[in-house]
Each structure stands twice: as C-alpha cells, then as structure tokens.
Design a protein around this motif. Structure first.
Motif, PDB file in Angstrom:
ATOM      1  N   SER A  14       4.928   5.547   2.999  1.00 31.69           N
ATOM      2  CA  SER A  14       3.534   5.730   2.608  1.00 31.69           C
ATOM      3  C   SER A  14       2.995   4.551   1.820  1.00 31.69           C
ATOM      4  O   SER A  14       1.876   4.588   1.360  1.00 31.69           O
ATOM      5  N   GLY A  15       3.820   3.518   1.656  1.00 31.92           N
ATOM      6  CA  GLY A  15       3.429   2.446   0.769  1.00 31.92           C
ATOM      7  C   GLY A  15       3.712   2.810  -0.669  1.00 31.92           C
ATOM      8  O   GLY A  15       3.303   2.129  -1.600  1.00 31.92           O
ATOM      9  N   ALA A  16       4.442   3.908  -0.875  1.00 29.64           N
ATOM     10  CA  ALA A  16       4.669   4.421  -2.226  1.00 29.64           C
ATOM     11  C   ALA A  16       5.578   3.538  -3.049  1.00 29.64           C
ATOM     12  O   ALA A  16       5.589   3.627  -4.262  1.00 29.64           O
ATOM     13  N   VAL A 197     -11.293  -3.482   0.528  1.00 32.38           N
ATOM     14  CA  VAL A 197      -9.900  -3.238   0.173  1.00 32.38           C
ATOM     15  C   VAL A 197      -9.366  -4.424  -0.621  1.00 32.38           C
ATOM     16  O   VAL A 197      -9.823  -5.558  -0.468  1.00 32.38           O
ATOM     17  N   CYS A 198      -8.392  -4.168  -1.498  1.00 34.68           N
ATOM     18  CA  CYS A 198      -7.776  -5.257  -2.264  1.00 34.68           C
ATOM     19  C   CYS A 198      -6.459  -5.680  -1.634  1.00 34.68           C
ATOM     20  O   CYS A 198      -5.904  -6.717  -1.974  1.00 34.68           O
ATOM     21  N   GLN A 199      -5.955  -4.854  -0.715  1.00 40.31           N
ATOM     22  CA  GLN A 199      -4.745  -5.209   0.025  1.00 40.31           C
ATOM     23  C   GLN A 199      -4.781  -4.486   1.355  1.00 40.31           C
ATOM     24  O   GLN A 199      -5.105  -3.301   1.417  1.00 40.31           O
ATOM     25  N   PHE A 204      -1.642   0.143   6.504  1.00 38.32           N
ATOM     26  CA  PHE A 204      -1.780   0.573   5.119  1.00 38.32           C
ATOM     27  C   PHE A 204      -2.823  -0.285   4.414  1.00 38.32           C
ATOM     28  O   PHE A 204      -2.889  -1.488   4.628  1.00 38.32           O
ATOM     29  N   CYS A 205      -3.651   0.341   3.574  1.00 40.51           N
ATOM     30  CA  CYS A 205      -4.611  -0.432   2.789  1.00 40.51           C
ATOM     31  C   CYS A 205      -4.858   0.256   1.457  1.00 40.51           C
ATOM     32  O   CYS A 205      -4.663   1.465   1.314  1.00 40.51           O
ATOM     33  N   VAL A 206      -5.293  -0.534   0.472  1.00 40.42           N
ATOM     34  CA  VAL A 206      -5.552  -0.037  -0.879  1.00 40.42           C
ATOM     35  C   VAL A 206      -6.944  -0.460  -1.324  1.00 40.42           C
ATOM     36  O   VAL A 206      -7.315  -1.624  -1.191  1.00 40.42           O
ATOM     37  N   PHE A 207      -7.710   0.505  -1.855  1.00 42.55           N
ATOM     38  CA  PHE A 207      -9.003   0.233  -2.465  1.00 42.55           C
ATOM     39  C   PHE A 207      -8.847   0.303  -3.987  1.00 42.55           C
ATOM     40  O   PHE A 207      -8.240   1.239  -4.500  1.00 42.55           O
ATOM     41  N   LEU A 221      -5.081   4.338   2.193  1.00 44.04           N
ATOM     42  CA  LEU A 221      -4.981   4.970   3.502  1.00 44.04           C
ATOM     43  C   LEU A 221      -3.697   4.529   4.163  1.00 44.04           C
ATOM     44  O   LEU A 221      -3.334   3.349   4.105  1.00 44.04           O
ATOM     45  N   LYS A 222      -2.990   5.470   4.803  1.00 41.88           N
ATOM     46  CA  LYS A 222      -1.750   5.165   5.500  1.00 41.88           C
ATOM     47  C   LYS A 222      -1.819   5.680   6.940  1.00 41.88           C
ATOM     48  O   LYS A 222      -2.057   6.864   7.167  1.00 41.88           O
ATOM     49  N   LYS A 223      -1.639   4.779   7.901  1.00 43.73           N
ATOM     50  CA  LYS A 223      -1.675   5.158   9.320  1.00 43.73           C
ATOM     51  C   LYS A 223      -0.326   5.708   9.736  1.00 43.73           C
ATOM     52  O   LYS A 223       0.703   5.057   9.574  1.00 43.73           O
ATOM     53  N   LEU A 224      -0.319   6.907  10.293  1.00 44.12           N
ATOM     54  CA  LEU A 224       0.915   7.511  10.782  1.00 44.12           C
ATOM     55  C   LEU A 224       1.234   7.026  12.197  1.00 44.12           C
ATOM     56  O   LEU A 224       0.336   6.601  12.928  1.00 44.12           O
ATOM     57  N   PRO A 225       2.496   7.085  12.608  1.00 45.86           N
ATOM     58  CA  PRO A 225       2.854   6.717  13.980  1.00 45.86           C
ATOM     59  C   PRO A 225       2.149   7.626  14.984  1.00 45.86           C
ATOM     60  O   PRO A 225       1.760   8.758  14.660  1.00 45.86           O
TER      61      PRO A 225
END
Length: 285
Positions: A14-16, A197-199, A204-207, A221-225
């Motif tokens: 999840s980018g966690a 977005v900052c990344q 995956f992206c982060v605001f 936001l995380k894109k699932l397969p």
C-alpha cells in the motif's frame, strides 16, 4: 468467518512502508498547501457510523491511538445509527479488501517500545486483526507485526502502525483503487483537494494535506492489481473541506446532492462516498 493470518497473498503493497523517506520532504509553505494560503489540518477527516451503544468505545480507541501523534487532532468522528445494521455474510473468497486505510507513521528515534505498545493495544478489543500485507523486495520489515492491518468494526477503515526511520510523524489516509479507475480517481481527488501530488509512481501517489514542524497529514491513492475489487467502507466516509461546492458540482463524475446546510454528498468512480463541506471564509475548525 474467522480471519486467519497468513492470507497476505490477497493483498498488495500500500506504500505503507514509505513513510519516512521522500514523502515527508514536502514544502510546508502555506501557499503550496492551501488554496487560500492558510493551512487547514482538518481539510480531510473521516466520519464513522456505528451501531447503537458502540460510539463511545470506538471514539475512545481512536483518540487513544491519535494521542501518540497529537492529542488535539480530532480527525475522526464516531456517531451512531438509529437501529443496528444488518451485515452481509462474507463471501467464500475470504477476507475482503476495504477501500480505506489509515496509516500512522511513528518516529523510531524514541525507540521501539512505543510502537510495540501500540501493537499490543491492537491485540485487544475493540480492535480486530484483519490481514498482513505482503512485502515485495529483498528488504523485509525487521519489527514484528510491522505489516499488520487492524479494524475496529465491520465496514470501517483499516488501521496500521509503521515506524519512521527519519523525518516527521505522519497520518496518512489511503484509498485503494480499482486498476481501471486509478487515473480518473487521481484526477477527481486532485480537483477536490486543489493541489498537485507531492510524490507519484505508476501505482501510488501522495497528496500533501497539512504540514508543520512535527507532523505531516497526507492523502494517498493506491492502484490494486487487475481483478482485485476494493470494497467501499459503508460505515465510514471521507469528508473534504472545499472552497466552493458550486464550482465543483459540474465537474464531478457522479451526482452531488445536499444532505444538510453547507454539506454535500457524492461518490468517486469506485463507489466510495465523499462528503464535501463548504468552507466558510476564515474557517479553520
């Protein structure tokens, strides 16, 4: 159905684990983080709806968790529905993937003890173990339970604790998206948040939401397969403060209707409910 450990093959990164890296190196200037040049830590919040008699217990559990980062950040509000909700029986496919997760990144410089204490808290009611996230790559987490997710009640968000190797502590709201809708959903939340977005990676992206000397609040936001279907959290909904709902309505992909004075409801492309609260001039909280 009893949830079993070891079912991590059904889940994805999840980018966690990327809390204390480039994601926390965003600018904290007000002009970059707010349309009106004023930072608002309550720009994004979550409403959780429980069955009668459960709200105080769940609110106390959330407040206790958030107090480790900042006791004054009331980002989660728990209320009760009038009558208990009938639950759908889980399908034969196993544990579903809720579309919303809350990930807290805690500083490692204070030692492992606080993080381990929080993981112990997750072992007791009202918290319930949900699943362990599969980690890709040759570097595996060194701290026990560092990829575990938990939940408070059915149809509410996932929760997780992650160590931060350096940088600030982070509160991150994450939405898991269907593969085919990821690009459109990204554009929608960029429109609602009024910031880039900052990344950004392919999946995956982060605001940036809010930033000060001690903490960052983020929305990701995380894109699932392909083939994986995130389930909207029917008992929890994200609320966003916006400057002008009237300007947004014609640009939204789904109908947007008023539910009370100054508050509107719509959905994203995956069916996740969204509350839009029109911000009054000078409003902070």
């Amino acid at each position: 159905m009893e949830k079993q450990r070891g079912g991590e093959d059904d889940y994805v990164d999840s980018g966690a684990e990327t809390g204390g890296s480039e994601y926390s190196r965003m600018s904290s200037t007000s002009s970059e983080l707010s349309v009106e040049g004023i930072q608002d830590p309550f720009l994004v919040s979550v409403h959780i709806i429980t069955d009668p008699g459960e709200s105080k217990t769940l609110q106390k559990a959330i407040d206790k968790l958030l107090a480790w980062i900042h006791p004054d950040l009331q980002l989660f509000r728990v209320s009760e529905r009038r009558v208990p909700k009938k639950r759908r029986k889980p399908g034969k496919a196993g544990v579903s993937q809720p579309a919303l997760a809350i990930i807290l990144f805690l500083q490692e410089e204070y030692g492992e003890e606080p993080i381990l204490q929080l993981h112990e808290t997750f072992q007791r009611p009202p918290w319930h173990y949900h699943h362990t996230e599969q980690v890709h790559g040759k570097f595996l987490p060194y701290m026990p339970c560092s990829q575990d997710f938990y939940t408070l009640a059915p149809e509410t968000p996932l929760w997780a604790i992650r160590p931060v190797h350096y940088g600030k502590e982070i509160i991150r709201f994450t939405i898991y998206c269907r593969n085919e809708n990821f690009v459109d959903i990204l554009k929608l939340y960029e429109l609602i948040l009024k910031r880039p977005v900052c990344q950004k990676k392919a999946d995956f992206c982060v605001f940036p939401v809010y930033s000060n000397m001690e903490i960052d609040i983020q929305f990701s936001l995380k894109k699932l397969p392909k083939g994986q279907m995130p389930i909207p959290t029917e008992s929890a909904v994200l609320e966003f403060r916006v400057k002008d709902v009237g300007q947004l309505v014609p640009l939204l992909p789904n109908p947007c209707s008023p539910i009370s004075e100054g508050r509107w409801q719509t959905e994203d492309h995956d069916g996740n409910r969204i509350l839009l609260q029109e911000k009054e001039p000078g409003q902070y909280r």
